[in-house]
Design an enzyme around this catalytic site. Structure first.
Site, PDB file in Angstrom:
ATOM      1  N   SER A  74       5.058  -7.363  -1.549  1.00  0.00           N
ATOM      2  CA  SER A  74       4.424  -7.445   0.193  1.00  0.00           C
ATOM      3  C   SER A  74       4.388  -8.904   0.872  1.00  0.00           C
ATOM      4  CB  SER A  74       3.424  -7.133   0.686  1.00  0.00           C
ATOM      5  OG  SER A  74       2.683  -6.683   1.845  1.00  0.00           O
ATOM      6  N   ALA A  75       4.890  -8.711   1.892  1.00  0.00           N
ATOM      7  CA  ALA A  75       4.953  -9.618   2.906  1.00  0.00           C
ATOM      8  C   ALA A  75       4.365 -10.837   3.243  1.00  0.00           C
ATOM      9  CB  ALA A  75       6.518  -8.814   4.111  1.00  0.00           C
ATOM     10  N   HIS A  76       2.999 -10.153   3.817  1.00  0.00           N
ATOM     11  CA  HIS A  76       2.537 -11.198   4.303  1.00  0.00           C
ATOM     12  C   HIS A  76       1.643 -11.877   3.491  1.00  0.00           C
ATOM     13  CE1 HIS A  76      -1.079  -8.629   4.022  1.00  0.00           C
ATOM     14  NE2 HIS A  76      -0.777  -7.539   3.376  1.00  0.00           N
ATOM     15  N   THR A  82       1.046  -1.486  -0.122  1.00  0.00           N
ATOM     16  CA  THR A  82      -0.144  -0.522  -0.145  1.00  0.00           C
ATOM     17  C   THR A  82       0.716   0.931  -0.076  1.00  0.00           C
ATOM     18  OG1 THR A  82      -2.087  -0.656   0.958  1.00  0.00           O
ATOM     19  CG2 THR A  82      -1.248   1.781   1.464  1.00  0.00           C
ATOM     20  N   ASN A 100      -6.655  -9.208  -7.364  1.00  0.00           N
ATOM     21  CA  ASN A 100      -6.457  -9.961  -6.470  1.00  0.00           C
ATOM     22  C   ASN A 100      -7.687 -10.439  -5.826  1.00  0.00           C
ATOM     23  OD1 ASN A 100      -6.914  -6.985  -6.195  1.00  0.00           O
ATOM     24  ND2 ASN A 100      -7.859  -7.538  -4.271  1.00  0.00           N
ATOM     25  N   THR A 139      15.478   3.491  10.621  1.00  0.00           N
ATOM     26  CA  THR A 139      15.976   2.652  10.740  1.00  0.00           C
ATOM     27  C   THR A 139      14.861   1.109  10.000  1.00  0.00           C
ATOM     28  OG1 THR A 139      17.031   3.109  12.824  1.00  0.00           O
ATOM     29  CG2 THR A 139      16.888   0.428  12.348  1.00  0.00           C
ATOM     30  N   CYS A 178      -8.898  -5.217   2.477  1.00  0.00           N
ATOM     31  CA  CYS A 178      -8.155  -3.988   2.958  1.00  0.00           C
ATOM     32  C   CYS A 178      -9.272  -2.955   3.929  1.00  0.00           C
ATOM     33  CB  CYS A 178      -7.720  -3.270   2.485  1.00  0.00           C
ATOM     34  SG  CYS A 178      -6.087  -4.273   1.811  1.00  0.00           S
TER      35      CYS A 178
END
Length: 398
Positions: free
Chosen positions: A205-207, A77, A157, A243, A330
């Site tokens: 995206s990781a998830h 996003t 999606n 970071t 979402c």
């Protein structure tokens, strides 16, 4: 551990892969008392930096990109918003079936800056054709745009349609346009090669692939240069200061490696998806399976029955111990009519009633059969159908 529920909403978020959990746990254990700041110049910081760059290479490999082109962000996003809001362009062409994280910033920028915007229609199978993109770019050129941005996702999606992104990118480049693609749903489900796609920017995206939430990546190459997203310490090639979320990034890379190794198994989910769809149609002959004739992700099925609301079906499936989706996940706490199906020309009744069932790396045949049985039971209860109580067997499906 035995699962008591059936989870079939992988396109919303995939369960955390054990490989990702182990990688993150190992990092926490190794970093106890040492920290995980890759910008520190001491030995502990250099060790963290190596972990970061190793992870960057691992995620880049999943999408066929160069590690140096990849910037870690909080998720797709953020990546999509960054490109659509800040790309140095004078016009926007986005497909009408994009995720809201593409459509919303495109519309907002067009309104705020007066940029011409074209939302490219999909056909009835959910395909955005190169010809439609070319027409949209010709429209933008007629309105004065000389360097527009095109954004078309690799795979949808909601219905799973795989888009001809390489052909779209060729049309765009021939007209001087830059190209972005949201590869969130395709990553880990179908092979990706950024160079072969011919795009300038790609979001992941990781998830969605079994990594942790809150981390993603934007790959930038070609002619697209963006203004820094966050100013400060100059991390991530000065694009995004702050970071880095090293534990999340390490988990992302572990999930990416596992997903890449499991691409053949993901392709094999098509047989289970087809088994589920056959059971639905056998129970409810009036059911509409969307994009069934198009090339789709093997894990994704979207269907609707006239007169049945998505929210009601989801509630009954949930009570039966089966988690499924409807459109994008979402928008927290609400089930809305699908803008994707509307853009495909589906009737409003079907847009209101579409269920999305998405399989994943841990899905079993027994879970698919349990989901089919649960849906069949709710259909007979809600629609008063006299359809048979069980779906077809694997042999009947074939």
């Amino acid at each position: 551990m035995t699962r008591t529920r059936v989870y079939l909403d992988y396109n919303a978020t995939a369960p955390l892969r054990p490989e990702a959990a182990r990688a993150m746990t190992a990092l926490f254990e190794a970093a106890a008392g040492a920290g995980t700041n890759p910008s520190s110049v001491h030995a502990d910081g250099r060790a963290a930096r190596k972990r970061l760059e190793d992870a960057r290479a691992g995620v880049a490999a999943l999408v066929g990109a160069k590690p140096a082109d990849l910037v870690f962000v909080s998720g797709a996003t953020e990546a999509n918003n960054w490109v659509l809001a800040r790309a140095p362009v004078d016009g926007l062409a986005v497909s009408a079936i994009e995720h809201d994280s593409v459509l919303a910033p495109a519309r907002a920028r067009a309104a705020a800056e007066g940029l011409p915007l074209v939302e490219i229609a999909a056909d009835g199978d959910g395909v955005v054709t190169p010809a439609a993109v070319a027409a949209a770019l010709d429209d933008l050129a007629a309105r004065g745009a000389r360097r527009p941005l095109v954004s078309v996702m690799v795979a949808n999606n909601e219905v799973g349609t795989i888009q001809p992104v390489a052909e779209i990118a060729a049309e765009a480049r021939a007209r001087g346009a830059l190209v972005h693609t949201d590869a969130v749903q395709a990553a880990g489900k179908t092979p990706l090669d950024m160079a072969a796609l011919g795009v300038d920017a790609l979001s992941v995206s990781a998830h969605k692939i079994g990594g942790p939430p809150g981390v993603g990546a934007l790959v930038l190459c070609g002619g697209l240069a963006l203004d820094p997203l966050i100013a400060g310490g100059g991390q991530e090639r000065r694009y995004r200061s702050g970071t880095e979320n090293l534990p999340g990034i390490v988990g992302f890379a572990a999930a990416a490696e596992a997903a890449a190794a499991g691409l053949d198994a993901m392709a094999g989910l098509g047989a289970l998806r087809d088994r589920l769809e056959a059971a639905v149609v056998a129970t409810a002959p009036e059911a509409v399976v969307f994009a069934r004739k198009a090339e789709r992700l093997a894990n994704t099925s979207a269907f609707a029955v006239p007169g049945l609301k998505a929210e009601t079906q989801m509630m009954h499936m949930d009570l039966a111990g089966v988690s499924v989706g409807s459109g994008s996940a979402c928008s927290s706490g609400k089930v809305s009519p699908s803008h994707v199906l509307a853009a495909m020309g589906a009737d409003a009744d079907l847009c209101d009633g579409a269920l999305r069932i998405s399989l994943g790396w841990a899905t079993t045949e027994a879970e698919v059969d349990r989901a089919a049985a649960a849906w069949g039971a709710l259909y007979r209860r809600l629609a008063g159908s006299s359809a048979p109580a069980a779906g077809p067997t694997a042999g009947e499906v074939a």
